[in-house]
Design a protein around this motif. Structure first.
Motif, PDB file in Angstrom:
ATOM      1  N   SER A  89     -14.030  -5.048  -2.024  1.00 43.31           N
ATOM      2  CA  SER A  89     -13.832  -6.316  -0.870  1.00 43.31           C
ATOM      3  C   SER A  89     -12.108  -6.747  -1.318  1.00 43.31           C
ATOM      4  N   ILE A  90     -12.711  -8.043  -2.269  1.00 42.30           N
ATOM      5  CA  ILE A  90     -11.864  -8.591  -3.113  1.00 42.30           C
ATOM      6  C   ILE A  90     -10.472  -7.943  -3.445  1.00 42.30           C
ATOM      7  N   VAL A  91     -10.276  -7.105  -3.809  1.00 43.50           N
ATOM      8  CA  VAL A  91      -9.182  -6.435  -3.839  1.00 43.50           C
ATOM      9  C   VAL A  91      -7.922  -5.891  -3.141  1.00 43.50           C
ATOM     10  N   LEU A  92      -9.095  -6.162  -1.993  1.00 45.68           N
ATOM     11  CA  LEU A  92      -8.228  -5.123  -0.543  1.00 45.68           C
ATOM     12  C   LEU A  92      -7.971  -6.285   0.629  1.00 45.68           C
ATOM     13  N   ASN A  93      -8.863  -7.694   0.200  1.00 42.56           N
ATOM     14  CA  ASN A  93      -8.547  -8.862   0.546  1.00 42.56           C
ATOM     15  C   ASN A  93      -7.305  -9.730   0.084  1.00 42.56           C
ATOM     16  N   ILE A  94      -7.199  -9.780  -1.450  1.00 38.36           N
ATOM     17  CA  ILE A  94      -5.778 -10.456  -1.575  1.00 38.36           C
ATOM     18  C   ILE A  94      -5.166  -9.214  -1.716  1.00 38.36           C
ATOM     19  N   PHE A  95      -4.743  -8.159  -1.349  1.00 39.98           N
ATOM     20  CA  PHE A  95      -3.929  -7.166  -1.234  1.00 39.98           C
ATOM     21  C   PHE A  95      -3.137  -7.545   0.262  1.00 39.98           C
ATOM     22  N   PHE A  96      -4.108  -7.817   1.412  1.00 42.54           N
ATOM     23  CA  PHE A  96      -3.316  -7.877   2.347  1.00 42.54           C
ATOM     24  C   PHE A  96      -3.407  -9.528   2.569  1.00 42.54           C
ATOM     25  N   SER A  97      -3.674 -10.233   1.933  1.00 47.42           N
ATOM     26  CA  SER A  97      -3.155 -11.364   3.119  1.00 47.42           C
ATOM     27  C   SER A  97      -1.659 -11.935   1.331  1.00 47.42           C
ATOM     28  N   CYS A  98      -1.570 -10.913  -0.218  1.00 51.40           N
ATOM     29  CA  CYS A  98       0.193 -11.804  -0.528  1.00 51.40           C
ATOM     30  C   CYS A  98       0.567 -10.603   0.201  1.00 51.40           C
ATOM     31  N   SER A  99       0.568  -9.849   0.376  1.00 46.96           N
ATOM     32  CA  SER A  99       1.162  -8.130   0.813  1.00 46.96           C
ATOM     33  C   SER A  99       2.035  -7.284  -0.207  1.00 46.96           C
ATOM     34  N   ALA A 100       1.036  -7.636  -1.410  1.00 49.20           N
ATOM     35  CA  ALA A 100       1.883  -7.581  -2.764  1.00 49.20           C
ATOM     36  C   ALA A 100       2.303  -5.764  -2.772  1.00 49.20           C
ATOM     37  N   VAL A 101       3.921  -6.168  -3.465  1.00 49.83           N
ATOM     38  CA  VAL A 101       5.073  -4.760  -3.100  1.00 49.83           C
ATOM     39  C   VAL A 101       5.115  -4.287  -4.011  1.00 49.83           C
ATOM     40  N   ALA A 102       5.349  -3.859  -5.450  1.00 43.35           N
ATOM     41  CA  ALA A 102       5.776  -3.241  -6.631  1.00 43.35           C
ATOM     42  C   ALA A 102       7.143  -2.957  -6.025  1.00 43.35           C
ATOM     43  N   GLN A 103       7.520  -4.172  -6.977  1.00 39.37           N
ATOM     44  CA  GLN A 103       9.653  -3.888  -7.732  1.00 39.37           C
ATOM     45  C   GLN A 103       9.456  -2.682  -8.653  1.00 39.37           C
ATOM     46  N   LEU A 104       9.879  -1.837  -8.405  1.00 36.38           N
ATOM     47  CA  LEU A 104      10.294  -0.984  -9.334  1.00 36.38           C
ATOM     48  C   LEU A 104      12.146  -1.132  -9.988  1.00 36.38           C
ATOM     49  N   THR A 105      12.554  -1.223 -11.288  1.00 34.12           N
ATOM     50  CA  THR A 105      13.761  -1.326 -11.018  1.00 34.12           C
ATOM     51  C   THR A 105      14.409   0.529 -10.984  1.00 34.12           C
ATOM     52  N   HIS A 106      15.604   0.501 -11.730  1.00 33.03           N
ATOM     53  CA  HIS A 106      16.329   1.379 -11.356  1.00 33.03           C
ATOM     54  C   HIS A 106      16.070   2.727 -11.842  1.00 33.03           C
ATOM     55  N   GLU A 107      15.049   3.012 -13.157  1.00 38.25           N
ATOM     56  CA  GLU A 107      15.467   3.605 -13.162  1.00 38.25           C
ATOM     57  C   GLU A 107      13.566   4.783 -13.402  1.00 38.25           C
ATOM     58  N   GLN A 108      12.794   3.437 -13.310  1.00 39.91           N
ATOM     59  CA  GLN A 108      11.174   4.037 -11.738  1.00 39.91           C
ATOM     60  C   GLN A 108      11.630   4.068 -10.985  1.00 39.91           C
ATOM     61  N   GLN A 109      12.525   3.472  -9.902  1.00 38.08           N
ATOM     62  CA  GLN A 109      13.050   3.888  -9.074  1.00 38.08           C
ATOM     63  C   GLN A 109      13.143   5.308  -8.937  1.00 38.08           C
ATOM     64  N   ALA A 110      13.954   5.797  -9.607  1.00 41.78           N
ATOM     65  CA  ALA A 110      14.817   7.426  -9.793  1.00 41.78           C
ATOM     66  C   ALA A 110      13.692   7.965 -10.285  1.00 41.78           C
ATOM     67  N   ALA A 111      12.499   7.510 -11.505  1.00 47.23           N
ATOM     68  CA  ALA A 111      11.967   8.754 -11.823  1.00 47.23           C
ATOM     69  C   ALA A 111      10.970   8.722 -10.351  1.00 47.23           C
ATOM     70  N   LYS A 112      10.424   8.165  -9.203  1.00 47.73           N
ATOM     71  CA  LYS A 112       9.759   8.164  -8.077  1.00 47.73           C
ATOM     72  C   LYS A 112      10.708   8.867  -7.136  1.00 47.73           C
ATOM     73  N   ASP A 113      11.969   8.469  -7.139  1.00 46.79           N
ATOM     74  CA  ASP A 113      12.432  10.009  -6.333  1.00 46.79           C
ATOM     75  C   ASP A 113      12.151  11.273  -6.427  1.00 46.79           C
ATOM     76  N   LYS A 114      12.971  11.545  -7.504  1.00 51.99           N
ATOM     77  CA  LYS A 114      12.418  12.570  -8.256  1.00 51.99           C
ATOM     78  C   LYS A 114      11.052  13.430  -8.638  1.00 51.99           C
ATOM     79  N   GLY A 115      10.257  12.272  -8.804  1.00 50.05           N
ATOM     80  CA  GLY A 115       8.955  13.331  -8.749  1.00 50.05           C
ATOM     81  C   GLY A 115       8.658  13.627  -7.530  1.00 50.05           C
ATOM     82  N   LEU A 116       8.986  12.804  -5.935  1.00 48.44           N
ATOM     83  CA  LEU A 116       8.738  13.262  -4.660  1.00 48.44           C
ATOM     84  C   LEU A 116       9.338  14.868  -4.358  1.00 48.44           C
TER      85      LEU A 116
END
Length: 323
Positions: free
Chosen positions: A8-35
């Motif tokens: 509950s605590i973790v979810l409350n933090i997430f929804f109050s802050c709307s945190a989104v991971a910021q990926l580097t170019h290399e991380q995004q490329a790995a994610k795209d290829k993985g998907l």
């Protein structure tokens, strides 16, 4: 109880802050290829790529890494569960459903905890109801998948969600839902497959093509939707479309185009994942080549390479919460 409080605590933090991971170019490329590999049913090779983005905190990568592990092992392992939890703690509703699934071999393998799973299910329903109340169609679909009633899926379809329309037509086709007037079920199935197709949702386009074929649709209409679905990158549709434009045989009035047929089949033959695509591509490539000269074959390969540069990767378009 402690675990429930932490969730509950973790979810409350997430929804109050709307945190989104910021990926580097290399991380995004790995994610795209993985998907891309995941969507081509390459559940093994997709994992190390998805893990790069998952470890950086990307919620989508975390969920699909859990899926890739589960599908490759055929049950939710402790490692898959860890990534589902990471995604769920960031508010991913499908991850919450996976953690609460009762149809998983993990129940017998000792990697699931029933009490914690039930807490995740309650969280998923609670959050989905809140989002659905604000018009979120994905949340409506989650509520249907969480056994909260077919009416939620109908609302998602009526709100114009292409996946919801496709899923509703499939649900009606399976015999669910009440239809008192003879023939009204088939009309509803056709209506929602057509709506999904016109929405540009590739699985809906593919099943609408099949619906037309099985229900006496015109050859022109069947050919039109087969072409549209193949050009959207749908692997199974591309297999059939390539054979038709190679006239092996041709059934829907589609003009002969051997270069394009070879190009599509060549791309299919190079896939490394599972499903029908790679096997059909390798089997059909010599059949198309028999009708061509060497120059045309080279033009087909060039067409394939250019297509890959200018179009999204080929995909089976499996549902986000599939088998």
């Amino acid at each position: 109880m402690i675990k429930q409080i932490i969730i509950s605590i973790v979810l409350n933090i997430f929804f109050s802050c709307s945190a989104v991971a910021q990926l580097t170019h290399e991380q995004q490329a790995a994610k795209d290829k993985g998907l891309t590999l995941y969507n081509q049913s390459d559940w093994y090779d997709s994992q190390p790529l998805l893990q790069i983005a998952a470890e950086a905190g990307d919620r989508m990568a975390q969920y699909y890494l859990g899926e890739a592990i589960r599908l490759s092992k055929r049950y939710t392992t402790a490692e898959a569960k860890r990534w589902y939890e990471a995604a769920a703690e960031q508010g991913d509703l499908y991850a919450m459903l996976r953690l609460s699934s009762k149809d998983d071999l993990c129940r017998y393998m000792g990697t699931c905890n029933g009490t914690i799973g039930e807490q995740w299910r309650k969280q998923a329903i609670k959050i989905a109801r809140e989002r659905a109340g604000r018009g979120d169609t994905e949340a409506m679909i989650v509520l249907y998948l969480a056994n909260q009633g077919l009416a939620w899926l109908e609302k998602a379809a009526e709100a114009g969600d292409g996946f919801g329309q496709y899923l509703l037509a499939s649900v009606y086709e399976s015999g669910k839902g009440w239809f008192l007037i003879p023939g009204s079920r088939e009309k509803a199935i056709g209506k929602w497959f057509k709506a999904s197709a016109e929405n540009g949702f590739p699985p809906g386009m593919y099943l609408y093509t099949n619906f037309l074929y099985e229900h006496g649709g015109s050859e022109t209409d069947v050919g039109y939707w087969l072409k549209k679905t193949a050009e959207a990158g749908h692997i199974e549709a591309m297999v059939s479309y390539a054979l038709n434009i190679a006239h092996l045989p041709e059934r829907y009035g589609l003009p002969l185009d051997l270069v394009k047929a070879y190009g599509f089949t060549y791309m299919l033959s190079k896939l490394e994942g599972g499903g029908v695509g790679p096997e059909d591509g390798k089997r059909n490539l010599p059949r198309v080549a028999e009708k061509m000269n060497e120059q045309e074959i080279q033009e087909g390969i060039a067409f394939a390479k250019e297509w890959e540069k200018t179009h999204p990767p080929l995909s089976y378009f499996d549902p986000v919460y599939g088998y």
